[in-house]
Scaffold this motif. Structure first.
Motif, short mmCIF file in Angstrom:
data_model
loop_
_atom_site.label_atom_id
_atom_site.label_comp_id
_atom_site.label_asym_id
_atom_site.label_seq_id
_atom_site.Cartn_x
_atom_site.Cartn_y
_atom_site.Cartn_z
N GLY B 71 -63.82 -43.63 24.13
CA GLY B 71 -63.08 -44.82 23.73
C GLY B 71 -61.60 -44.76 24.11
N GLY B 72 -60.88 -45.76 23.68
CA GLY B 72 -59.47 -45.91 24.02
C GLY B 72 -58.61 -44.77 23.54
N SER B 73 -58.83 -44.33 22.31
CA SER B 73 -58.00 -43.25 21.76
C SER B 73 -58.18 -41.96 22.54
N GLU B 74 -59.44 -41.66 22.90
CA GLU B 74 -59.65 -40.44 23.68
C GLU B 74 -59.00 -40.56 25.06
N SER B 75 -59.13 -41.74 25.67
CA SER B 75 -58.54 -41.93 27.00
C SER B 75 -57.02 -41.73 26.95
N ALA B 178 -54.48 -49.91 28.68
CA ALA B 178 -54.87 -51.30 28.98
C ALA B 178 -56.03 -51.75 28.10
N VAL B 179 -56.14 -51.13 26.94
CA VAL B 179 -57.26 -51.43 26.04
C VAL B 179 -57.34 -52.92 25.70
N GLN B 180 -56.18 -53.56 25.51
CA GLN B 180 -56.18 -54.98 25.15
C GLN B 180 -56.24 -55.89 26.37
N ALA B 181 -56.03 -55.32 27.54
CA ALA B 181 -55.90 -56.16 28.74
C ALA B 181 -57.17 -56.23 29.58
N VAL B 182 -57.90 -55.11 29.68
CA VAL B 182 -59.08 -55.07 30.54
C VAL B 182 -60.10 -56.12 30.05
N GLY B 183 -60.56 -56.93 30.99
CA GLY B 183 -61.51 -57.98 30.64
C GLY B 183 -60.83 -59.25 30.16
N ALA B 191 -52.84 -52.44 43.66
CA ALA B 191 -51.69 -53.31 43.86
C ALA B 191 -50.60 -53.03 42.81
N MET B 192 -51.01 -52.57 41.62
CA MET B 192 -50.04 -52.35 40.54
C MET B 192 -49.53 -50.91 40.48
N ASN B 193 -49.99 -50.08 41.44
CA ASN B 193 -49.55 -48.67 41.49
C ASN B 193 -49.77 -47.92 40.18
N ILE B 194 -50.95 -48.15 39.60
CA ILE B 194 -51.27 -47.47 38.34
C ILE B 194 -51.97 -46.14 38.66
N ASP B 195 -51.53 -45.07 38.02
CA ASP B 195 -52.13 -43.75 38.25
C ASP B 195 -53.23 -43.43 37.24
N LEU B 196 -53.01 -43.87 35.99
CA LEU B 196 -54.02 -43.66 34.96
C LEU B 196 -54.10 -44.90 34.09
N LEU B 197 -55.32 -45.26 33.69
CA LEU B 197 -55.49 -46.47 32.88
C LEU B 197 -56.59 -46.25 31.84
N SER B 198 -56.26 -46.57 30.59
CA SER B 198 -57.22 -46.41 29.49
C SER B 198 -57.89 -47.74 29.18
N MET B 199 -59.19 -47.70 28.91
CA MET B 199 -59.89 -48.91 28.48
C MET B 199 -60.95 -48.57 27.44
N SER B 200 -61.36 -49.60 26.71
CA SER B 200 -62.32 -49.42 25.63
C SER B 200 -63.30 -50.59 25.62
N ALA B 201 -64.61 -50.29 25.61
CA ALA B 201 -65.62 -51.33 25.80
C ALA B 201 -65.69 -52.36 24.68
N HIS B 202 -65.40 -51.92 23.46
CA HIS B 202 -65.63 -52.87 22.34
C HIS B 202 -64.57 -53.95 22.25
N LYS B 203 -63.59 -53.91 23.16
CA LYS B 203 -62.60 -55.00 23.19
C LYS B 203 -63.04 -56.10 24.15
N PHE B 204 -64.10 -55.84 24.93
CA PHE B 204 -64.59 -56.90 25.84
C PHE B 204 -66.10 -57.10 25.69
N TYR B 205 -66.54 -57.16 24.42
CA TYR B 205 -67.93 -57.52 24.09
C TYR B 205 -68.94 -56.45 24.47
N GLY B 206 -68.47 -55.21 24.59
CA GLY B 206 -69.34 -54.07 24.80
C GLY B 206 -69.45 -53.29 23.50
N PRO B 207 -70.18 -52.16 23.53
CA PRO B 207 -70.36 -51.38 22.30
C PRO B 207 -69.13 -50.54 21.94
N LYS B 208 -69.06 -50.10 20.70
CA LYS B 208 -67.99 -49.22 20.24
C LYS B 208 -68.31 -47.78 20.66
#
Lengths: 146, 397
Positions: B71-75, B178-183, B191-208
């Protein structure tokens, strides 16, 4: 976090909301910084609290404890009023979640502040009543350790 | 459950039915361990790698750059601790924002106890960092900049592309939560020169319980979870196959309709903001009006307290959240609202309504009808409102 049915009842249908125009004593405690302010109005005749009203800015527990504390003080003598402790208010509400215990301390303190105001206006000393403190946050810590 | 009006999509979302359906098979049929050799295990392995491709495609990454986490916290923990550890010989300075999620803030505080120095940049009144302040904070020993893509409470969207450009020019690693942004808003890690990005599925209708960390090829990072050789030796533990499948399916579906859906949400959001501000006096919008997540509404109401608002909304079946201290379990209100300059009492009286794909215009209309009497009712019993009315009367005299 779960509130008891009694807390929810006193939050949804608070008793004694309002002001008393010619109150015998008025007490305000808490501060907006910590998120709770209680203002209690008491009408006292012949040493008996004949009416009590309150206004509260705060969470569900703050409203419920204000409602319960004003219910409990009505009809009591001044000396018996002092026996309404935060624990008594909490018990009457079937308990509060641990993080909300400070709300019951605030309710006790609000009653005391109104009684103090009454004593000051009438130049009397109420035995066992201490001057209320403005910021009860130190008080809260003690109460939560109980 | 009947009559639940869910306006707390920034907290978590409902799993899309078609996502749930795709997950099912990996609980009861293709339940093999992805590291084993037989058929049902090969099916798991195949599902994991296909999912990785889908997740990578959603942010324009290569599939070898996506690592599944819990999840997001681990990422966030992994990104910060892993980079700090790997690059400590180069420097020990980290830059982040004061309004980050606690998964980043508390990890930074932990790193401070391990000899790292952290600059917590303030944000402006609209919740967005001043890029010049960020530039000025960069030092020779800065190894990492971690700036959230969008804020979970007030929805403010940070200038990620600009920050990425600066970080890349200076040779500093750039992580974004990017937990609140992905999806929800378009993301292109290249294009955004991002090296690391965190995401979490349950913020875009996926499982927790499932998320991912994008790690650009070439970035060194020590593991957070040691053990087996899963995730190319970088994150141990048997893969949560159904959740991974669910995450990829949810993201693929969400990204497919992203432009259309975010335009729909933004319209509902604006209707909600305008409706509340015009019908309820002494209210203010928190966060930027324009640089804002399409589903985020955060409004402070003077003279009332947030938890009381939530309890009364709950009575009407409306789920929402608040930055009040009473909902955080401490005496302090939201660090985000304080950081954008709100005094304590206004921070206590905040309400967050976060919209998602299942919300309808009828629900927005329902809130617009139910909210004003709730605020009036609480103001009627507020000593602050009483004082305010008395003072304004005496001002008139």
């Amino acid at each position: 976090m779960n509130y008891s049915e009694k807390v929810m009842d006193h939050f949804m249908n608070p008793r004694n909301v309002g002001e008393i125009e010619d109150a015998s004593g008025v007490g305000t405690v808490g501060n907006a910084k910590c998120g709770d302010i209680m203002k209690v109005y008491l009408k006292i005749e012949d040493g008996i609290v004949i009416d009590a009203k309150f206004k509260t800015f705060g969470c569900g527990a703050a409203v419920a404890t204000s409602s319960m504390a004003t219910e409990m003080i009505k009809g009591k003598t001044i000396q018996d009023s002092l026996k309404i402790t935060n624990k008594a208010v909490m018990e009457a509400l079937d308990g509060l979640p641990p993080v909300k215990v400070h709300c019951s301390c605030l309710a006790e303190e609000a009653l005391h502040a109104a009684l103090w105001d009454y004593a000051k206006k009438n130049n009397i000393v109420i035995e066992g009543l201490k001057e209320p403190v403005d910021d009860i946050s130190e008080h809260e810590n003690i109460a939560q350790e109980d | 459950m009947e009559n639940v009006i869910y306006f707390d999509n920034a907290a978590t979302t409902k799993v899309r039915p078609e996502v749930f359906e795709q997950m099912n098979k990996y609980f009861s049929e293709s339940y093999g361990n992805g590291s084993s050799i037989y058929k049902i295990a090969r099916e798991s392995r195949k599902a994991i790698e296909q999912s990785r491709e889908k997740v990578a495609a959603a942010i324009n990454a290569d599939k070898n750059e996506v690592f599944f986490t819990a999840g997001g916290s681990e990422s966030d923990n992994w990104a910060l601790k892993g980079v700090a550890e790997s690059y400590s010989s180069k420097g020990k300075h980290i830059i982040t924002l004061s309004i980050e999620h606690h998964a980043v803030l508390h990890t930074c505080q932990f790193l401070e106890t391990k000899g790292f120095e952290v600059t917590y940049l303030p944000v402006e009144e609209d919740g967005i960092v001043d890029i010049n302040k960020l530039k000025a904070a960069i030092r020779d020993d800065t190894i990492l900049i971690s700036v959230m893509f969008a804020n979970n409470e007030i929805g403010s969207v940070q200038p990620i592309e600009e920050i990425g450009k600066i970080a890349r020019q200076k040779g500093i690693i750039f992580h974004t939560d990017a937990v609140q942004a992905v999806g929800h808003i378009p993301i292109d890690v290249k294009a955004m020169n991002i090296d690391l990005l965190s995401m979490s599925a349950h913020k875009f209708y996926g499982p927790k319980g499932i998320g991912a960390l994008y790690i650009r090829k070439g970035i060194k990072i020590t593991p957070l979870i040691h053990g087996g050789a899963q995730e190319k030796n970088r994150r141990a533990g048997t893969e949560n196959v159904p959740a991974i499948v669910g995450m990829a399916a949810a993201l693929e579906l969400t990204v497919k309709d992203l432009n259309e859906e975010s335009a729909r949400l933004a319209r509902l959001r604006d209707k909600l903001i305008d409706g509340i501000l015009s019908s309820i006096p002494y209210s203010r919008l928190n966060g930027s009006r324009e640089k804002r997540l399409p589903g985020n509404v955060n409004i402070s109401f003077e003279f009332v307290e947030g938890e009381s608002i939530l309890l009364l909304l709950d009575m009407k079946g409306i789920c929402a959240s608040s930055g009040s201290a009473c909902t955080s379990g401490s005496l302090d209100p939201s660090h985000v609202l304080l950081a954008i300059g709100l005094p304590h009492e206004k921070a206590h009286g905040s309400l967050r309504l976060s919209l998602g794909m299942f919300n309808t215009e009828q629900e927005v209309d329902f809130i617009l009808k139910e909210l004003p009497p709730i605020i009036s009712r609480l103001r009627e019993m507020s000593p602050l409102y009483e004082d305010f009315l008395k003072n304004s009367k005496s001002d008139v005299k």
